[in-house]
Design a protein around this motif. Structure first.
Motif, PDB file in Angstrom:
ATOM      1  N   ASP A 167      -0.277  -2.946  10.616  1.00 14.29           N
ATOM      2  CA  ASP A 167       1.054  -2.333  10.594  1.00 14.29           C
ATOM      3  C   ASP A 167       1.104  -1.022  11.385  1.00 14.29           C
ATOM      4  O   ASP A 167       2.168  -0.402  11.477  1.00 14.29           O
ATOM      5  N   LEU A 168      -0.021  -0.596  11.932  1.00 15.02           N
ATOM      6  CA  LEU A 168      -0.007   0.612  12.781  1.00 15.02           C
ATOM      7  C   LEU A 168       0.629   0.234  14.127  1.00 15.02           C
ATOM      8  O   LEU A 168       0.380  -0.862  14.650  1.00 15.02           O
ATOM      9  N   ASP A 169       1.423   1.166  14.661  1.00 14.48           N
ATOM     10  CA  ASP A 169       2.237   0.817  15.834  1.00 14.48           C
ATOM     11  C   ASP A 169       1.432   0.402  17.067  1.00 14.48           C
ATOM     12  O   ASP A 169       1.901  -0.373  17.879  1.00 14.48           O
TER      13      ASP A 169
ATOM     14  N   LYS B 198      -5.139  -5.548   6.919  1.00 15.80           N
ATOM     15  CA  LYS B 198      -3.720  -5.678   6.559  1.00 15.80           C
ATOM     16  C   LYS B 198      -2.992  -4.340   6.750  1.00 15.80           C
ATOM     17  O   LYS B 198      -1.823  -4.316   7.116  1.00 15.80           O
ATOM     18  N   ILE B 199      -3.690  -3.240   6.463  1.00 11.05           N
ATOM     19  CA  ILE B 199      -3.078  -1.920   6.694  1.00 11.05           C
ATOM     20  C   ILE B 199      -3.033  -1.639   8.194  1.00 11.05           C
ATOM     21  O   ILE B 199      -2.005  -1.235   8.738  1.00 11.05           O
TER      22      ILE B 199
ATOM     23  N   ILE C 165      -1.573   9.745  -1.434  1.00 13.52           N
ATOM     24  CA  ILE C 165      -2.535  10.448  -0.574  1.00 13.52           C
ATOM     25  C   ILE C 165      -1.803  11.525   0.245  1.00 13.52           C
ATOM     26  O   ILE C 165      -2.282  12.652   0.369  1.00 13.52           O
TER      27      ILE C 165
ATOM     28  N   LYS D 133       3.246 -10.481  19.797  1.00  6.14           N
ATOM     29  CA  LYS D 133       4.660 -10.770  19.522  1.00  6.14           C
ATOM     30  C   LYS D 133       5.519 -10.836  20.768  1.00  6.14           C
ATOM     31  O   LYS D 133       6.569 -11.456  20.764  1.00  6.14           O
TER      32      LYS D 133
ATOM     33  N   ASN E 284      -8.234  -6.149   3.415  1.00  8.20           N
ATOM     34  CA  ASN E 284      -7.286  -5.081   3.062  1.00  8.20           C
ATOM     35  C   ASN E 284      -7.199  -4.056   4.184  1.00  8.20           C
ATOM     36  O   ASN E 284      -6.119  -3.572   4.514  1.00  8.20           O
TER      37      ASN E 284
ATOM     38  N   TYR F 197       0.819  -1.227   0.000  1.00  8.37           N
ATOM     39  CA  TYR F 197       0.000   0.000   0.000  1.00  8.37           C
ATOM     40  C   TYR F 197       0.849   1.273   0.000  1.00  8.37           C
ATOM     41  O   TYR F 197       0.326   2.370   0.061  1.00  8.37           O
TER      42      TYR F 197
ATOM     43  N   VAL G  71      -7.200   7.869   5.371  1.00  6.88           N
ATOM     44  CA  VAL G  71      -7.988   8.046   4.135  1.00  6.88           C
ATOM     45  C   VAL G  71      -8.104   6.711   3.392  1.00  6.88           C
ATOM     46  O   VAL G  71      -9.189   6.310   2.965  1.00  6.88           O
ATOM     47  N   LEU G  72      -6.977   5.997   3.266  1.00 15.18           N
ATOM     48  CA  LEU G  72      -7.003   4.717   2.550  1.00 15.18           C
ATOM     49  C   LEU G  72      -7.893   3.705   3.281  1.00 15.18           C
ATOM     50  O   LEU G  72      -8.693   2.991   2.657  1.00 15.18           O
TER      51      LEU G  72
ATOM     52  N   GLU H 291      -2.764   9.816   5.854  1.00 16.90           N
ATOM     53  CA  GLU H 291      -2.865   9.082   4.583  1.00 16.90           C
ATOM     54  C   GLU H 291      -3.412   7.671   4.795  1.00 16.90           C
ATOM     55  O   GLU H 291      -4.243   7.190   4.013  1.00 16.90           O
ATOM     56  N   ALA H 292      -2.987   7.009   5.889  1.00 18.23           N
ATOM     57  CA  ALA H 292      -3.527   5.666   6.151  1.00 18.23           C
ATOM     58  C   ALA H 292      -5.002   5.771   6.526  1.00 18.23           C
ATOM     59  O   ALA H 292      -5.802   4.913   6.138  1.00 18.23           O
TER      60      ALA H 292
ATOM     61  N   TRP I 115     -10.647   7.352  -3.969  1.00 18.22           N
ATOM     62  CA  TRP I 115      -9.912   6.116  -3.664  1.00 18.22           C
ATOM     63  C   TRP I 115     -10.849   4.908  -3.607  1.00 18.22           C
ATOM     64  O   TRP I 115     -10.476   3.805  -4.021  1.00 18.22           O
TER      65      TRP I 115
ATOM     66  N   GLN J 284      -5.990  18.454  11.352  1.00 20.55           N
ATOM     67  CA  GLN J 284      -4.658  18.766  10.825  1.00 20.55           C
ATOM     68  C   GLN J 284      -4.699  19.442   9.455  1.00 20.55           C
ATOM     69  O   GLN J 284      -3.674  19.865   8.948  1.00 20.55           O
TER      70      GLN J 284
ATOM     71  N   LEU K  67      -0.375   5.213  -0.296  1.00 26.56           N
ATOM     72  CA  LEU K  67      -0.208   6.076   0.894  1.00 26.56           C
ATOM     73  C   LEU K  67       0.609   7.321   0.542  1.00 26.56           C
ATOM     74  O   LEU K  67       0.288   8.427   0.979  1.00 26.56           O
TER      75      LEU K  67
END
Lengths: 27, 332
Positions: B205-207, B201-202, A15, B232, B198, A8, B131-132, B128-129, B183, B168, A12
């Motif tokens: 990966d966010l902390d 999956k995004i 965007i 983990k 999807n 992605y 929005v996606l 950006e994440a 999008w 922001q 990203l």
């Protein structure tokens, strides 16, 4: 270990750039 | 059954209300039921087989608490209301969503819960994440973009982005909707379950995804640090930064975890390394930390073993179901 957001990253980045002109100065 | 015996039976039950991310249900429990009996019944109602990720949560004295499955429900400190209220939520998170979530219902419940955490800013997400993610959430809800149906304003009532993101930028609600719709239109052909996958999956990966945070300290009377427990391992954070851990220990690096009153102790596998000691506010918090560590570690080990017969069946059924859906989707 695959890179974060691997499939992605292109979307990203696009965007992020499209939002730049509207960013608040403080943001 | 006679009315008398029915009445007698009714007195031996109590009512519970279960709220999931999607639906609500009212069930009857027998007075001597353990947490497990209720949990199994809820999973059965939801036709959910990947049960190991979930738990039943209730509010006790303002604190979210997980129902113990091996103890009687009425012997736990559940507020004695009629009906008793529980939330059915994901308690443990997969390390890799696409390799560990098989049933649509499991994936859907995770999607709804993680989406809420992102919109409520419990998980911090970049603009950006955000929005996606919103564009995939719209695809999951509305199906393929059709300009004749999805006209400007169709998203006006939707909660799309975290408030922090909106603040922001100097953008109107219409401008955000337009961006997300552009999008969304890109996701044509993606079925609901794929759009939700999807999204996950995004999100994974966010902390802050899947992390349980607890205030801890290195001395008895402070709480200047945070301990994070996830799929983990365990992670140590400074109090004002939940994103980048100061130090992380994978499950494979830890030999033992124990507590004594407020003191928490981690023994590393490396015998030369020092034992790590922390203090938490209460013994109960240590109990919860230990419980989450044990359960996450168990899941970590299970995933690395050969699949059980039950797991093989779940995977097989999910594969068949996906193939059937894909065919149907393509035919349509």
């Amino acid at each position: 270990q695959p890179a974060k957001f691997a499939p992605y990253q292109k979307a990203l980045r696009e965007i992020r750039y499209s939002l730049l002109p509207f960013a608040n100065e403080s943001g | 059954m006679s009315i008398r015996s029915l009445k007698k039976k009714q007195q031996k039950t109590f009512k519970v209300k279960i709220v999931t991310m999607e639906t609500e249900m009212e069930l009857h429990c027998e007075m001597d039921w353990k947490g497990n009996d209720l949990f199994d019944l809820v999973c059965k109602h939801l036709v959910l087989k990947e049960t190991w990720f979930f738990g039943l949560q209730y509010m006790a004295s303002g604190v979210d608490t997980w129902l113990k499955l091996d103890k009687k429900i009425l012997q736990q400190d559940v507020p004695k209301e009629d009906p008793l209220k529980f939330r059915f939520l994901a308690k443990f998170y997969p390390e890799n969503v696409s390799e560990e979530l098989f049933q649509d219902i499991t994936q859907h419940l995770f999607f709804l819960q993680v989406k809420k955490q992102i919109l409520d800013e419990e998980i911090i997400c970049s603009p950006e994440a955000s929005v996606l993610l919103a564009s995939y959430a719209v695809q999951a809800k509305y199906g393929n973009y059709n300009p004749n149906i999805h006209q400007p304003g169709f998203l006006s009532q939707e909660e799309l982005l975290p408030k922090r993101v909106l603040q922001q930028y100097q953008m109107t609600s219409e401008m955000w909707q337009e961006k997300i719709t552009a999008w969304y239109a890109e996701h044509r052909g993606i079925a609901r379950d794929e759009a939700e996958m999807n999204y996950l999956k995004i999100a994974q990966d966010l902390d802050m995804y899947g992390m349980n945070y607890f205030p801890i300290s290195q001395t008895k009377n402070d709480s200047d640090m945070l301990l994070g427990v996830d799929a983990k391992g365990i992670h140590i954070y400074s109090r004002n930064n939940k994103i980048s851990p100061l130090k992380s220990f994978k499950w494979g690096d830890i030999r033992n975890i124990s507590y004594n009153s407020k003191k928490l102790k981690f023994t590393p596998v490396d015998k030369k390394a020092e034992t790590i000691k922390f203090y938490s506010k209460e013994q109960n918090v240590n109990k919860l930390i230990l419980h989450l560590c044990i359960e996450n570690h168990n899941l970590f080990l299970t995933k690395r073993k050969v699949d059980s017969i039950e797991m093989q069946q779940i995977k097989m059924q999910a594969k068949e179901e996906r193939a059937r859906k894909k065919n149907e989707h393509q035919r349509l």
